[in-house]
Scaffold this motif. Structure first.
Motif, PDB file in Angstrom:
ATOM      1  N   ASN A  21       0.828  -1.204   0.000  1.00  0.00           N
ATOM      2  CA  ASN A  21       0.000   0.000   0.000  1.00  0.00           C
ATOM      3  C   ASN A  21       0.867   1.260   0.000  1.00  0.00           C
ATOM      4  N   PRO A  24      -0.637   5.127  -3.260  1.00  0.00           N
ATOM      5  CA  PRO A  24      -1.990   5.403  -2.756  1.00  0.00           C
ATOM      6  C   PRO A  24      -3.131   5.062  -3.710  1.00  0.00           C
ATOM      7  N   PHE A  25      -2.924   5.112  -5.002  1.00  0.00           N
ATOM      8  CA  PHE A  25      -4.022   4.881  -5.942  1.00  0.00           C
ATOM      9  C   PHE A  25      -4.098   3.440  -6.444  1.00  0.00           C
ATOM     10  N   GLU A  27      -4.698  -0.518  -5.274  1.00  0.00           N
ATOM     11  CA  GLU A  27      -5.164  -1.384  -4.191  1.00  0.00           C
ATOM     12  C   GLU A  27      -4.131  -2.466  -3.884  1.00  0.00           C
TER      13      GLU A  27
END
Length: 63
Positions: A21, A24-25, A27
């Motif tokens: 992670n 941030p964009f 998954e």
């Protein structure tokens, strides 16, 4: 064969970073899928190359 090894490492690294992670964009599940796909692709190519090399699954072909 060196290109396959480099692509496998890049795919695994990208999948690992996404799974943590850190991006941030993206998954984390997508990172896990990328990592698994890179591993499966490399293993599949090694197996096919091994069979094409001498007809036996004896790990004589490595990428």
């Amino acid at each position: 064969m060196k290109a396959l090894k480099i692509l496998s490492y890049v795919g695994k690294l990208a999948g690992f970073v996404a799974a943590l992670n850190a991006i941030p964009f993206v998954e984390p599940a997508v990172g896990a899928v990328i990592f698994a796909a890179a591993s499966i692709l490399k293993d599949t190519v090694n197996r096919i190359g091994d069979l094409a090399d001498d007809g036996k699954v004896n790990q004589s072909f490595r990428s």
